[in-house]
Design a protein around this motif. Structure first.
Motif, PDB file in Angstrom:
ATOM      1  N   ILE A 138       0.858  -1.195   0.000  1.00 44.41           N
ATOM      2  CA  ILE A 138       0.000   0.000   0.000  1.00 44.41           C
ATOM      3  C   ILE A 138       0.888   1.238   0.000  1.00 44.41           C
ATOM      4  O   ILE A 138       1.574   1.520   0.993  1.00 44.41           O
ATOM      5  N   ASP A 139       0.892   1.976  -1.121  1.00 37.52           N
ATOM      6  CA  ASP A 139       1.722   3.182  -1.147  1.00 37.52           C
ATOM      7  C   ASP A 139       1.065   4.279  -0.300  1.00 37.52           C
ATOM      8  O   ASP A 139      -0.079   4.146   0.130  1.00 37.52           O
ATOM      9  N   PHE A 140       1.794   5.382  -0.098  1.00 34.07           N
ATOM     10  CA  PHE A 140       1.329   6.390   0.860  1.00 34.07           C
ATOM     11  C   PHE A 140       0.031   7.063   0.411  1.00 34.07           C
ATOM     12  O   PHE A 140      -0.840   7.353   1.244  1.00 34.07           O
ATOM     13  N   GLU A 141      -0.111   7.309  -0.887  1.00 31.41           N
ATOM     14  CA  GLU A 141      -1.349   7.936  -1.379  1.00 31.41           C
ATOM     15  C   GLU A 141      -2.551   7.035  -1.102  1.00 31.41           C
ATOM     16  O   GLU A 141      -3.610   7.498  -0.681  1.00 31.41           O
ATOM     17  N   ALA A 142      -2.369   5.729  -1.333  1.00 33.77           N
ATOM     18  CA  ALA A 142      -3.447   4.769  -1.054  1.00 33.77           C
ATOM     19  C   ALA A 142      -3.719   4.679   0.441  1.00 33.77           C
ATOM     20  O   ALA A 142      -4.875   4.527   0.869  1.00 33.77           O
ATOM     21  N   ASP A 166       0.739  -2.538   8.315  1.00 33.09           N
ATOM     22  CA  ASP A 166       1.141  -2.046   9.646  1.00 33.09           C
ATOM     23  C   ASP A 166       1.374  -0.541   9.611  1.00 33.09           C
ATOM     24  O   ASP A 166       0.992   0.180  10.537  1.00 33.09           O
ATOM     25  N   HIS A 167       1.989  -0.061   8.539  1.00 33.33           N
ATOM     26  CA  HIS A 167       2.295   1.370   8.450  1.00 33.33           C
ATOM     27  C   HIS A 167       1.053   2.204   8.131  1.00 33.33           C
ATOM     28  O   HIS A 167       0.991   3.384   8.488  1.00 33.33           O
ATOM     29  N   VAL A 168       0.057   1.597   7.478  1.00 34.77           N
ATOM     30  CA  VAL A 168      -1.233   2.284   7.298  1.00 34.77           C
ATOM     31  C   VAL A 168      -1.873   2.514   8.666  1.00 34.77           C
ATOM     32  O   VAL A 168      -2.380   3.598   8.961  1.00 34.77           O
ATOM     33  N   PHE A 169      -1.804   1.489   9.514  1.00 36.40           N
ATOM     34  CA  PHE A 169      -2.352   1.629  10.873  1.00 36.40           C
ATOM     35  C   PHE A 169      -1.542   2.651  11.679  1.00 36.40           C
ATOM     36  O   PHE A 169      -2.093   3.382  12.499  1.00 36.40           O
ATOM     37  N   THR A 170      -0.234   2.716  11.447  1.00 36.43           N
ATOM     38  CA  THR A 170       0.595   3.725  12.121  1.00 36.43           C
ATOM     39  C   THR A 170       0.154   5.129  11.720  1.00 36.43           C
ATOM     40  O   THR A 170       0.075   6.032  12.562  1.00 36.43           O
ATOM     41  N   LEU A 171      -0.155   5.320  10.426  1.00 37.24           N
ATOM     42  CA  LEU A 171      -0.644   6.623   9.959  1.00 37.24           C
ATOM     43  C   LEU A 171      -1.951   6.982  10.674  1.00 37.24           C
ATOM     44  O   LEU A 171      -2.103   8.100  11.179  1.00 37.24           O
ATOM     45  N   ALA A 172      -2.888   6.032  10.740  1.00 41.68           N
ATOM     46  CA  ALA A 172      -4.162   6.281  11.436  1.00 41.68           C
ATOM     47  C   ALA A 172      -3.917   6.602  12.908  1.00 41.68           C
ATOM     48  O   ALA A 172      -4.539   7.514  13.478  1.00 41.68           O
ATOM     49  N   HIS A 173      -2.994   5.870  13.528  1.00 44.03           N
ATOM     50  CA  HIS A 173      -2.672   6.029  14.944  1.00 44.03           C
ATOM     51  C   HIS A 173      -2.116   7.429  15.222  1.00 44.03           C
ATOM     52  O   HIS A 173      -2.606   8.144  16.107  1.00 44.03           O
ATOM     53  N   GLU A 174      -1.092   7.818  14.467  1.00 42.39           N
ATOM     54  CA  GLU A 174      -0.441   9.109  14.725  1.00 42.39           C
ATOM     55  C   GLU A 174      -1.342  10.283  14.388  1.00 42.39           C
ATOM     56  O   GLU A 174      -1.312  11.318  15.055  1.00 42.39           O
ATOM     57  N   MET A 175      -2.202  10.128  13.366  1.00 39.79           N
ATOM     58  CA  MET A 175      -3.160  11.200  13.072  1.00 39.79           C
ATOM     59  C   MET A 175      -4.227  11.283  14.168  1.00 39.79           C
ATOM     60  O   MET A 175      -4.809  12.350  14.390  1.00 39.79           O
ATOM     61  N   GLY A 176      -4.473  10.171  14.861  1.00 44.35           N
ATOM     62  CA  GLY A 176      -5.357  10.214  16.028  1.00 44.35           C
ATOM     63  C   GLY A 176      -4.787  11.097  17.119  1.00 44.35           C
ATOM     64  O   GLY A 176      -5.481  11.946  17.698  1.00 44.35           O
ATOM     65  N   LYS A 194     -12.017 -11.525   0.763  1.00 39.70           N
ATOM     66  CA  LYS A 194     -10.995 -12.552   0.556  1.00 39.70           C
ATOM     67  C   LYS A 194     -10.650 -13.198   1.888  1.00 39.70           C
ATOM     68  O   LYS A 194     -10.316 -12.502   2.849  1.00 39.70           O
ATOM     69  N   ARG A 195     -10.709 -14.500   1.924  1.00 35.95           N
ATOM     70  CA  ARG A 195     -10.511 -15.239   3.173  1.00 35.95           C
ATOM     71  C   ARG A 195      -9.131 -14.955   3.771  1.00 35.95           C
ATOM     72  O   ARG A 195      -9.008 -14.675   4.971  1.00 35.95           O
ATOM     73  N   GLN A 196      -8.092 -15.013   2.947  1.00 34.37           N
ATOM     74  CA  GLN A 196      -6.719 -14.810   3.432  1.00 34.37           C
ATOM     75  C   GLN A 196      -6.530 -13.396   3.971  1.00 34.37           C
ATOM     76  O   GLN A 196      -5.935 -13.187   5.019  1.00 34.37           O
ATOM     77  N   GLU A 197      -7.083 -12.418   3.236  1.00 32.91           N
ATOM     78  CA  GLU A 197      -6.949 -11.018   3.643  1.00 32.91           C
ATOM     79  C   GLU A 197      -7.679 -10.775   4.963  1.00 32.91           C
ATOM     80  O   GLU A 197      -7.187 -10.095   5.859  1.00 32.91           O
ATOM     81  N   ARG A 198      -8.889 -11.352   5.057  1.00 30.13           N
ATOM     82  CA  ARG A 198      -9.682 -11.179   6.273  1.00 30.13           C
ATOM     83  C   ARG A 198      -8.991 -11.816   7.478  1.00 30.13           C
ATOM     84  O   ARG A 198      -8.930 -11.231   8.564  1.00 30.13           O
ATOM     85  N   ALA A 199      -8.437 -13.012   7.274  1.00 28.87           N
ATOM     86  CA  ALA A 199      -7.720 -13.699   8.354  1.00 28.87           C
ATOM     87  C   ALA A 199      -6.508 -12.882   8.794  1.00 28.87           C
ATOM     88  O   ALA A 199      -6.217 -12.767   9.992  1.00 28.87           O
ATOM     89  N   TYR A 200      -5.813 -12.272   7.819  1.00 31.64           N
ATOM     90  CA  TYR A 200      -4.636 -11.448   8.136  1.00 31.64           C
ATOM     91  C   TYR A 200      -5.042 -10.246   8.996  1.00 31.64           C
ATOM     92  O   TYR A 200      -4.402  -9.931   9.995  1.00 31.64           O
ATOM     93  N   LEU A 201      -6.146  -9.582   8.605  1.00 31.10           N
ATOM     94  CA  LEU A 201      -6.623  -8.413   9.352  1.00 31.10           C
ATOM     95  C   LEU A 201      -7.054  -8.792  10.766  1.00 31.10           C
ATOM     96  O   LEU A 201      -6.696  -8.122  11.745  1.00 31.10           O
TER      97      LEU A 201
END
Length: 601
Positions: free
Chosen positions: A318-322, A384-394, A439-446
């Motif tokens: 996931i790039d930064f814009e996404a 993980d870094h997408v969640f870090t972006l959400a976290h720090e913007m919180g 997607k089963r794999q994606e959902r399990a990962y999340l």
């Protein structure tokens, strides 16, 4: 394969850098404000001995206190953020040191403030508040000083206690020097069979390795090294517990725990409820451990198998814009105004995005009152870094709302609630992602990502909190905290928390010896309570919509430290003095676990 070389700071695209010039356009302007701040210090001293003269004098002094706090914060933040852009840049090393020295000078000049306010009779202070409407702005701050009066000593005793500060810091300083500078670990073989020195930083990545030999070797090597110093480490730990007990006794508290909770006026029940509710829900953690064993296909699950991923990331890049779009969409439940501020941060250079040569590691949100917040990232294209972006913007938007609503005296928020807004953002983002993936794999990962947050934040930090509570009580009861005592206690807790489906390796008995937070007494429980509060708030927002959002933003995010943290959370609809938020969070853990078991059946 050649390792990609990091860019130098001046090679990074402008659009991925924060706008530090919004604080000061250049170093020349910073130096002017530095000089201005320094010139205000003698003005502080001119009020010493005069605060009881009148309501007007006390108000004038508090205004000066706010003024110097504002200037100092701007000076300090700019110098350190410029330093963090490239820690090898000597110019900003020097500015950072100057800012730190200035901060010490200001603190020293203000040291008379609390004892002098406490020397004013309470009825006089109350009459000041009645007679001067402007002073009423500071009523909560004044009443908080009064609340602490039973634990505040005479001026002479306070000076003496202040002089013992360096000695009191000795156990922490000794541990830090030992752990970060003197302690060296042997080399181990990495996944490619190369001999690599084991370090604190590499240990985490080794434990996440898919190669079990690497995990085991790193685990055994690390703790074998600590074990060589077990008696020294036990003595250092014990000395820290004793110095904390000394200050509790001097300040007339029944225990160190009572002293630490009183700093934010947190009831003892918050601490004990957390441990009790987690105990009742240990069967859920035992089930998760069993599932981990099954999914890893192991006959025996060991402590070094707890961090390796059990679901592959399904190739999510996931790039930064996404990432920005994902976070923006994920926080839709918080409403248009919240997301407008979020977009303002995305579009107007609040964020320093990518790693560059010499840049400070990790991620944080920071800033100075009167300007927008800043976020430092070292973004990689992972979930993980997408969640870090959400976290720090919180964090950033917590500061943004508090700063907008309150004077500088109350704009900062307390540690007890510091992780609530950031974790609430993560929980809302997780719900969004789970809602849109089939997607089963994606959902399990999340889901596994979410389950791991519960395990490492709610369960593990509560185990740490329980270890602290027991060790401090043992010391108060006159029991010696030897290495054998500490190892046995820590082992028993691991057996209790992780259950029968894991081998509690003897090496884990030494883990207490490497936790730096234990030198900041009764701090870690706040990770677990903050996480529980955030989960409760996110569920409330998802269920109730606008009314819950209005309370969350208008009463909690905009509340800073204008009330006690427990009260601010109550205004948002979460009562941390009860068992309910922790029960609710662990109820969600149970539902996620149910789904994970079905997905991976």
């Amino acid at each position: 394969m050649e390792k990609k070389k990091l860019k130098k700071r001046n090679e990074v695209d402008r659009k991925y850098k924060w706008a530090i010039e919004d604080l000061f356009p250049n170093d020349v302007e910073w130096k002017k404000e530095f000089a201005l701040t320094k010139d205000l210090i003698p003005k502080i001293s001119s009020y010493q001995g005069k605060l009881s003269e009148s309501a007007e004098t006390l108000f004038e002094f508090w205004q000066l206190h706010d003024e110097i706090s504002l200037h100092l914060e701007r000076v300090y933040v700019y110098a350190n953020q410029k330093y963090h852009e490239d820690t090898g840049e000597s110019t900003y090393q020097a500015l950072s040191n100057q800012a730190t020295n200035l901060s010490v000078q200001v603190s020293s000049a203000l040291s008379f403030m609390v004892p002098e306010i406490l020397s004013i009779p309470e009825e006089t202070l109350n009459s000041f508040l009645v007679s001067n409407q402007e002073l009423k702005t500071y009523e909560f701050a004044i009443k908080e000083i009064i609340r602490q009066k039973p634990h505040t000593l005479s001026t002479e005793m306070e000076e003496l206690i202040a002089d013992t500060g360096e000695m009191a810091d000795a156990p922490d300083s000794i541990f830090s020097m030992f752990n970060n500078a003197d302690l060296k670990f042997p080399e181990i073989k990495n996944e490619d069979g190369e001999m690599v020195e084991l370090t604190h930083g590499r240990y985490v990545s080794f434990l996440e390795s898919s190669d079990r030999r690497v995990r085991q070797e790193a685990f055994q090597t690390l703790y074998a090294t600590y074990k060589k110093f077990k008696n020294t480490l036990a003595a250092t730990f014990s000395a820290n517990v004793k110095q904390e007990a000394f200050y509790a006794k001097v300040r007339k508290y029944p225990s160190t725990l009572a002293k630490e909770l009183d700093k934010s006026n947190v009831p003892l029940s918050v601490y004990t409820n957390l441990i009790d509710v987690v105990h009742e829900n240990l069967p859920l953690l035992h089930r998760y451990v069993s599932l981990r064993k099954k999914l890893l296909g192991l006959n025996e699950l060991h402590m070094y198998d707890l961090y390796t991923p059990i679901v592959k990331d399904a190739g999510m890049k996931i790039d930064f814009e996404a990432a920005k779009e994902m976070v923006y969409n994920g926080l839709e439940p918080l409403g248009d105004k919240y997301r407008a501020a979020l977009k303002e941060g995305f579009d107007n250079h609040w964020i320093d995005v990518y790693e560059n040569e010499g840049k400070r590691s990790g991620a944080y949100s920071w800033g100075a009152y009167g300007t927008h917040p800043y976020v430092l990232l070292n973004y990689q294209d992972t979930l993980d870094h997408v969640f870090t972006l959400a976290h720090e913007m919180g964090h950033a938007l917590h500061s943004y709302h508090s700063d907008a609503a309150l004077p500088i005296t109350y704009a900062g928020y307390r540690i007890f609630v510091a992780e609530v807004a950031s974790t609430c953002n993560e929980a809302l983002l997780m719900e969004y992602l789970l809602g849109k993936t089939q997607k089963r794999q994606e959902r399990a990962y999340l889901i596994n990502h979410f389950l791991e947050q519960f395990r490492t934040t709610l369960y593990r930090q509560t185990m740490f909190a329980e270890f602290e509570m027991i060790t401090h009580q043992k010391s108060m009861d006159g029991e010696a905290l030897t290495s054998d005592t500490l190892c046995k206690l820590y082992r028993d807790l691991n057996i209790q928390y992780f259950g029968n489906d894991i081998v509690v390796d003897p090496e884990i008995d030494m883990e207490w010896a490497r936790i730096p937070h234990f030198y900041n007494a009764f701090y870690v429980y706040q990770y677990a309570t903050g996480y529980s509060a955030a989960i409760a708030l996110s569920r409330k927002i998802l269920k109730e919509g606008k009314p819950a959002v209005d309370d969350y933003i208008g009463k909690f995010l905009s509340g800073g430290s204008s009330d006690y943290p427990i009260e601010l959370l109550k205004k948002a609809g979460v009562d941390m003095s009860t068992r309910e938020p922790v029960e609710q969070a662990l109820g969600l853990f149970g539902k996620l676990l149910d789904e994970m078991e079905e997905l991976m059946a």
